[in-house]
Design a protein around this motif. Structure first.
Motif, PDB file in Angstrom:
ATOM      1  N   GLN A  49       0.847  -1.370   0.038  1.00 52.20           N
ATOM      2  CA  GLN A  49       0.031  -0.009  -0.117  1.00 52.20           C
ATOM      3  C   GLN A  49       0.788   1.242   0.131  1.00 52.20           C
ATOM      4  OE1 GLN A  49      -2.494  -0.323   3.309  1.00 52.20           O
ATOM      5  NE2 GLN A  49      -3.671  -1.848   2.716  1.00 52.20           N
ATOM      6  N   ALA A  50       0.308   2.192  -0.568  1.00 53.12           N
ATOM      7  CA  ALA A  50       0.938   3.558  -0.430  1.00 53.12           C
ATOM      8  C   ALA A  50       1.217   3.915   0.845  1.00 53.12           C
ATOM      9  CB  ALA A  50       0.071   4.705  -1.184  1.00 53.12           C
ATOM     10  N   GLY A  51       2.436   4.517   0.782  1.00 54.27           N
ATOM     11  CA  GLY A  51       2.984   5.078   2.212  1.00 54.27           C
ATOM     12  C   GLY A  51       3.670   3.751   3.057  1.00 54.27           C
ATOM     13  N   LYS A  52       3.487   2.601   2.604  1.00 54.77           N
ATOM     14  CA  LYS A  52       4.235   1.625   3.460  1.00 54.77           C
ATOM     15  C   LYS A  52       5.567   1.263   3.109  1.00 54.77           C
ATOM     16  CE  LYS A  52       0.349   0.724   5.997  1.00 54.77           C
ATOM     17  NZ  LYS A  52       0.254   0.749   7.208  1.00 54.77           N
ATOM     18  N   PRO A  53       6.291   0.891   3.927  1.00 54.77           N
ATOM     19  CA  PRO A  53       7.713   0.632   3.797  1.00 54.77           C
ATOM     20  C   PRO A  53       7.927  -0.967   2.936  1.00 54.77           C
ATOM     21  CG  PRO A  53       7.415   0.244   5.998  1.00 54.77           C
ATOM     22  CD  PRO A  53       6.256   0.904   5.462  1.00 54.77           C
ATOM     23  N   TYR A  54       8.777  -0.990   2.066  1.00 59.59           N
ATOM     24  CA  TYR A  54       8.866  -2.309   1.241  1.00 59.59           C
ATOM     25  C   TYR A  54      10.323  -2.429   1.013  1.00 59.59           C
ATOM     26  CZ  TYR A  54       9.475   0.123  -3.122  1.00 59.59           C
ATOM     27  OH  TYR A  54       9.928   0.913  -4.144  1.00 59.59           O
ATOM     28  N   LEU A  55      11.021  -3.517   0.817  1.00 67.09           N
ATOM     29  CA  LEU A  55      12.323  -3.968   0.432  1.00 67.09           C
ATOM     30  C   LEU A  55      12.357  -4.321  -1.191  1.00 67.09           C
ATOM     31  CD1 LEU A  55      12.787  -6.483   3.516  1.00 67.09           C
ATOM     32  CD2 LEU A  55      13.392  -3.872   3.385  1.00 67.09           C
ATOM     33  N   ALA A  56      13.402  -3.678  -1.747  1.00 64.53           N
ATOM     34  CA  ALA A  56      13.734  -4.305  -2.966  1.00 64.53           C
ATOM     35  C   ALA A  56      15.148  -4.955  -2.735  1.00 64.53           C
ATOM     36  CB  ALA A  56      14.054  -2.835  -3.872  1.00 64.53           C
ATOM     37  N   LEU A  57      15.100  -6.014  -3.481  1.00 64.66           N
ATOM     38  CA  LEU A  57      16.295  -6.827  -3.213  1.00 64.66           C
ATOM     39  C   LEU A  57      16.580  -8.014  -4.298  1.00 64.66           C
ATOM     40  CD1 LEU A  57      15.296  -9.903  -1.940  1.00 64.66           C
ATOM     41  CD2 LEU A  57      14.182  -8.294  -0.624  1.00 64.66           C
ATOM     42  N   ALA A  58      17.646  -8.407  -4.323  1.00 65.57           N
ATOM     43  CA  ALA A  58      18.150  -9.305  -5.243  1.00 65.57           C
ATOM     44  C   ALA A  58      17.582 -10.880  -4.994  1.00 65.57           C
ATOM     45  CB  ALA A  58      19.500  -9.632  -5.711  1.00 65.57           C
ATOM     46  N   TYR A  59      16.871 -11.611  -5.819  1.00 62.49           N
ATOM     47  CA  TYR A  59      16.359 -13.033  -5.189  1.00 62.49           C
ATOM     48  C   TYR A  59      16.797 -13.981  -6.308  1.00 62.49           C
ATOM     49  CZ  TYR A  59      12.979 -16.300  -3.317  1.00 62.49           C
ATOM     50  OH  TYR A  59      12.533 -17.345  -3.015  1.00 62.49           O
ATOM     51  N   ARG A  60      17.157 -15.134  -5.827  1.00 63.84           N
ATOM     52  CA  ARG A  60      17.443 -16.294  -6.586  1.00 63.84           C
ATOM     53  C   ARG A  60      16.487 -17.371  -6.145  1.00 63.84           C
ATOM     54  NH1 ARG A  60      22.104 -17.737  -5.058  1.00 63.84           N
ATOM     55  NH2 ARG A  60      21.311 -19.681  -4.000  1.00 63.84           N
ATOM     56  N   PRO A  61      15.323 -17.685  -6.950  1.00 69.41           N
ATOM     57  CA  PRO A  61      14.387 -18.701  -6.478  1.00 69.41           C
ATOM     58  C   PRO A  61      14.773 -20.006  -6.907  1.00 69.41           C
ATOM     59  CG  PRO A  61      13.612 -17.742  -8.463  1.00 69.41           C
ATOM     60  CD  PRO A  61      14.832 -16.948  -8.154  1.00 69.41           C
ATOM     61  N   PHE A  62      16.035 -20.391  -6.485  1.00 69.72           N
ATOM     62  CA  PHE A  62      16.199 -21.802  -6.508  1.00 69.72           C
ATOM     63  C   PHE A  62      17.505 -22.417  -5.501  1.00 69.72           C
ATOM     64  CE2 PHE A  62      16.133 -19.742 -10.881  1.00 69.72           C
ATOM     65  CZ  PHE A  62      15.356 -20.833 -11.518  1.00 69.72           C
ATOM     66  N   PRO A  63      17.279 -23.563  -5.163  1.00 72.92           N
ATOM     67  CA  PRO A  63      18.071 -24.128  -3.872  1.00 72.92           C
ATOM     68  C   PRO A  63      19.857 -23.874  -4.128  1.00 72.92           C
ATOM     69  CG  PRO A  63      17.251 -25.727  -5.376  1.00 72.92           C
ATOM     70  CD  PRO A  63      16.766 -24.561  -6.084  1.00 72.92           C
ATOM     71  N   HIS A  64      20.290 -23.959  -5.382  1.00 74.62           N
ATOM     72  CA  HIS A  64      21.509 -24.264  -5.399  1.00 74.62           C
ATOM     73  C   HIS A  64      22.108 -23.207  -6.467  1.00 74.62           C
ATOM     74  CE1 HIS A  64      21.586 -27.381  -2.692  1.00 74.62           C
ATOM     75  NE2 HIS A  64      20.630 -28.123  -3.717  1.00 74.62           N
ATOM     76  N   LEU A  65      23.351 -22.721  -6.760  1.00 76.93           N
ATOM     77  CA  LEU A  65      23.798 -22.316  -7.853  1.00 76.93           C
ATOM     78  C   LEU A  65      24.051 -23.059  -8.808  1.00 76.93           C
ATOM     79  CD1 LEU A  65      26.444 -19.555  -6.127  1.00 76.93           C
ATOM     80  CD2 LEU A  65      24.342 -18.867  -7.140  1.00 76.93           C
ATOM     81  N   GLN A  66      23.940 -22.832  -9.837  1.00 74.87           N
ATOM     82  CA  GLN A  66      24.054 -23.682 -11.347  1.00 74.87           C
ATOM     83  C   GLN A  66      23.838 -22.514 -12.426  1.00 74.87           C
ATOM     84  OE1 GLN A  66      21.154 -24.386 -12.877  1.00 74.87           O
ATOM     85  NE2 GLN A  66      19.566 -24.082 -11.398  1.00 74.87           N
ATOM     86  N   PRO A  67      24.265 -22.737 -13.579  1.00 75.39           N
ATOM     87  CA  PRO A  67      24.189 -21.785 -14.825  1.00 75.39           C
ATOM     88  C   PRO A  67      22.540 -21.421 -14.956  1.00 75.39           C
ATOM     89  CG  PRO A  67      25.456 -23.856 -15.335  1.00 75.39           C
ATOM     90  CD  PRO A  67      24.785 -24.324 -13.974  1.00 75.39           C
ATOM     91  N   TYR A  68      21.695 -22.335 -14.569  1.00 74.45           N
ATOM     92  CA  TYR A  68      20.167 -21.663 -14.819  1.00 74.45           C
ATOM     93  C   TYR A  68      19.543 -21.277 -13.647  1.00 74.45           C
ATOM     94  CZ  TYR A  68      20.981 -24.400 -19.153  1.00 74.45           C
ATOM     95  OH  TYR A  68      21.460 -25.004 -20.272  1.00 74.45           O
ATOM     96  N   ALA A  69      20.333 -20.900 -12.633  1.00 73.11           N
ATOM     97  CA  ALA A  69      19.706 -20.402 -11.329  1.00 73.11           C
ATOM     98  C   ALA A  69      19.711 -18.704 -11.768  1.00 73.11           C
ATOM     99  CB  ALA A  69      20.470 -20.580 -10.344  1.00 73.11           C
ATOM    100  N   GLU A  70      18.704 -18.154 -12.266  1.00 74.35           N
ATOM    101  CA  GLU A  70      18.589 -16.641 -12.352  1.00 74.35           C
ATOM    102  C   GLU A  70      18.209 -15.950 -11.218  1.00 74.35           C
ATOM    103  OE1 GLU A  70      16.134 -16.150 -16.462  1.00 74.35           O
ATOM    104  OE2 GLU A  70      15.223 -17.686 -15.456  1.00 74.35           O
TER     105      GLU A  70
END
Length: 157
Positions: A49-70
């Motif tokens: 909602q307008a006026g409420k705080p939020y976070l902007a961040l980098a997110y990786r929706p994968f369990p492990h690093l690998q070439p397709y883990a955007e």
């Protein structure tokens, strides 16, 4: 009961980030104030909602690093919020968009080539169900049709 379900990011991940844990790039989440337009929280699946705080961040929706883990940008409510219930009904915050990128992933968390498609909003549920009928598909990502930002997972119900 539906054939698919829309799945928000796990509460444990949201709480860690809301509590100050660093994002996928090792940076602290940026704390901003919502103008009420286009700030979708990936945990409660509501616009902040307008006026409420939020976070902007980098997110990786994968369990492990690998070439397709955007990794890409997402928003979260800065304060604790309730996780969206898993449902076969498209969350309301997605209904303003006209199209999405649907992409299927295998059980190894890698993209299944030939499955990615920009999909009109009214066909998301049908196309998701079709993709999830394939035995090699573990889950789908619903992503922004314009910016490729991760929105949520879609799984079998």
């Amino acid at each position: 009961m539906g054939l698919i379900k829309f799945v928000a990011i796990p509460t444990e991940e949201a709480r860690a980030l809301q509590g100050g844990e660093r994002d996928a790039y090792g940076n602290p989440p940026e704390r901003l104030i919502s103008d009420g337009d286009g700030v979708p929280c990936r945990h409660c699946l509501h616009n902040v909602q307008a006026g409420k705080p939020y976070l902007a961040l980098a997110y990786r929706p994968f369990p492990h690093l690998q070439p397709y883990a955007e990794t890409g940008p997402i928003f979260l409510c800065a304060e604790e919020c309730a996780r969206a219930e898993e449902s076969d009904v498209m969350p309301e915050m997605f209904r303003a968009s006209t199209e999405f990128l649907l992409r299927a992933y295998g059980y190894d968390d890698r993209i299944l080539y030939g499955t990615g498609a920009v999909t009109p909003k009214q066909l998301v549920c049908t196309h998701s169900h079709e993709l999830l009928q394939r035995p090699d598909v573990a889950y789908l990502h619903l992503r922004s049709g314009r910016y490729n930002c991760y929105q949520c997972r879609i799984e079998r119900a």
